[in-house]
Every structure is written in C-alpha cells, then in structure tokens.
Design a protein around this motif. Structure first.
Motif, short mmCIF file in Angstrom:
data_model
loop_
_atom_site.label_atom_id
_atom_site.label_comp_id
_atom_site.label_asym_id
_atom_site.label_seq_id
_atom_site.Cartn_x
_atom_site.Cartn_y
_atom_site.Cartn_z
N LEU A 188 -1.12 -2.30 11.69
CA LEU A 188 -0.86 -1.85 10.32
C LEU A 188 -2.13 -1.96 9.50
O LEU A 188 -2.77 -3.01 9.45
N THR A 189 -2.49 -0.88 8.83
CA THR A 189 -3.69 -0.84 8.00
C THR A 189 -3.32 -0.59 6.55
O THR A 189 -2.17 -0.24 6.23
N ILE A 190 -4.31 -0.76 5.67
CA ILE A 190 -4.09 -0.47 4.25
C ILE A 190 -3.66 0.98 4.08
O ILE A 190 -2.72 1.29 3.35
N GLU A 191 -4.35 1.89 4.78
CA GLU A 191 -4.04 3.31 4.66
C GLU A 191 -2.60 3.62 5.09
O GLU A 191 -1.89 4.39 4.44
N LYS A 192 -2.16 3.01 6.21
CA LYS A 192 -0.82 3.28 6.71
C LYS A 192 0.25 2.75 5.76
O LYS A 192 1.27 3.41 5.52
N LEU A 193 0.03 1.57 5.22
CA LEU A 193 1.00 1.00 4.29
C LEU A 193 1.08 1.83 3.02
O LEU A 193 2.17 2.08 2.48
N ALA A 194 -0.08 2.28 2.52
CA ALA A 194 -0.10 3.13 1.32
C ALA A 194 0.61 4.46 1.59
O ALA A 194 1.35 4.97 0.74
N GLU A 195 0.42 5.01 2.78
CA GLU A 195 1.07 6.28 3.13
C GLU A 195 2.59 6.13 3.18
O GLU A 195 3.33 7.02 2.73
N ILE A 196 3.07 5.01 3.71
CA ILE A 196 4.51 4.76 3.75
C ILE A 196 5.09 4.74 2.34
O ILE A 196 6.16 5.30 2.07
N ILE A 197 4.37 4.10 1.42
CA ILE A 197 4.83 4.02 0.04
C ILE A 197 4.87 5.40 -0.60
O ILE A 197 5.86 5.79 -1.24
#
Length: 261
Positions: free
Chosen positions: A178-187
């Motif tokens: 899990l990366t910052i980019e992936k978590l932001a994309e989920i949101i």
C-alpha cells in the motif's frame, strides 16, 4: 566530563515516553513511481521508554538517528529499521515516531490531460516493541468534491456542491504494497468527483457533470470508503473521517468511523 544523564535515579518511576518533538528535517518519501520525493517533514514525536534506574535519556542520539535516515526513502521498512536503531542506541524496550509531511501527487486533468500536482497531508507513525513486529500507520488527507443528493432532487436548477476533506488512516504490521498514491486513489473513487490543481474549460465541464451524476452525502462517501478499505489485504485497523465544507450552510457536515480488521 561528568555524565549526569547516566546517573541513577531513586524515585522509582519508569517513564513510558521520553525523547524529542517538533523537529523539522528534509526527508525522502517513497514514491509509487520509484523516484523518492523530497519532502520537508515535521517529526512530531520521536520517543523511547526510560527505565526507572536512569535519570535521563540521550537526546542527541534521537537527532543523530533522524539525520542518518533522512536520506532513506520513508516507508514501512525504513521506519522499522529506524526504530530498531533507536532501541539499540538508547537501550530501550519500546520506541515510537510520528512524521508529518506534505506529499505531491501528479494528476492529469480528465479531458485536456493537463498535468498538475495535488498536495496532500501525510502522516507516517510507527510503534516498535523489542522483538515484536512494527505497528505502522499511514494516514492521508485528500481533498475531493461532494454534491448533495437532496439538493439535486428538489432543485430545479443544479445542486449545491463543495470541496470536502477525507482523512483515512490504515495500520498494518507487515509490508503490503500500500502506497500513498494507492490510498489517495481509493479515497478519490468514493467521492462525487476528484479535485485538480489545473482544469481547462473542457475539464471543468467534465468534473461538474461527473459530480452531478454522482451525488453523495457525507455519510455516503464514508460508507463507500469503509467498504473499499475492508477489501485491503494485510490491514489490522483503519479509521476514516469525512468533512464537507458546506457551500449553503454556515457549518460543515462531518462523519467518522473506525474498525479493526
């Protein structure tokens, strides 16, 4: 020279956390694209436990460790190694660190494909107990757009919409990709629409209409995000906050939720 810190203490009180706070340093943040991003980071807290026999800890060693790791990209592994170093150099049984920083994600506008940078607030936090796995928490705050379903239903012209801030924190005890980019994309996927730093006319038309076709209350955004986070593998705990900066009220709409996996 006399070392007062290493002198004994007779009050019989073991200190749970002692160390430094509010230290600003340049760091590297691991990027999904492979090239670490230079960030200015606030080390909000960096502490260890102190046995009752010792008068004080070695404050300079905290900064020495931070400077050593400032050139290593921040991620689960780096935080784990940093806290192990703290345990060793400070002769401690437990260590904690919280690092706040601003991270920039490159985004392309939906129609013109004009690229721009979206800034998001990030927190990396780690808790390490000797001979136990690291408890690592990644938290992000991502701006999005929300459009009111009720307003859309009752109004003859349009619907009120506003910028919202969604905060999500996930805790895990082993690397899971899990990366910052992936978590932001989920949101972003669970909002009425994403926000962008640069939009041309054709992009503005697209995001306005996209939000209109995807109305969501603050409760909707939160519930949909909870369902998405439940699908993540290797997560021990997560929390979510959603706040709509209401455009027709003199107050904000707010919702939050947390749960263990």
């Amino acid at each position: 020279m006399k070392d007062v810190q290493n002198m004994g203490d007779t009050r019989g009180i073991a200190i749970q956390s002692v160390g430094i706070s509010k230290a600003w340093l340049p760091f590297l943040a691991a990027s999904e694209k492979g090239n670490p991003q230079n960030v200015t980071a606030l080390v909000a807290k960096f502490t260890v436990d102190l046995p009752k026999e010792y008068k004080g800890t070695h404050m300079s060693r905290f900064m020495e460790i931070l400077h050593e790791y400032a050139n290593k990209p921040l991620n689960f592994t780096a935080i784990d190694e940093l806290l192990k170093e703290a345990l060793r150099k400070l002769d401690a049984k437990s260590a904690h660190i919280t690092i706040n920083f601003k991270y920039f994600i490159e985004k392309a506008a939906p129609v013109s494909k004009r690229k721009s940078l979206l800034d998001i607030d990030c927190i990396f936090s780690g808790d390490k107990v000797e001979n136990k796995p690291l408890e690592f928490t990644m938290a992000v705050a991502v701006p999005v757009t929300s459009l009111c379903p009720c307003s859309k239903e009752i109004a003859d012209y349009g619907a009120h919409n506003q910028r919202s801030m969604v905060k999500a924190a996930v805790k895990f005890s082993c690397p899971n990709g899990l990366t910052i980019e992936k978590l932001a994309e989920i949101i972003e996927k669970e909002a009425s629409s994403s926000v962008y730093s640069i939009l041309k006319r054709e992009d503005e038309k697209y995001v306005t209409e996209a939000a209109y076709e995807n109305p969501k209350f603050v409760e909707d955004i939160l519930r949909d995000l909870v369902l998405s986070l439940r699908k993540l593998k290797g997560i021990d705990y997560f929390s979510v906050e959603c706040e709509n900066f209401e455009s027709i009220h003199n107050h904000n709409a707010y919702a939050s939720h947390e749960e263990y996996a």
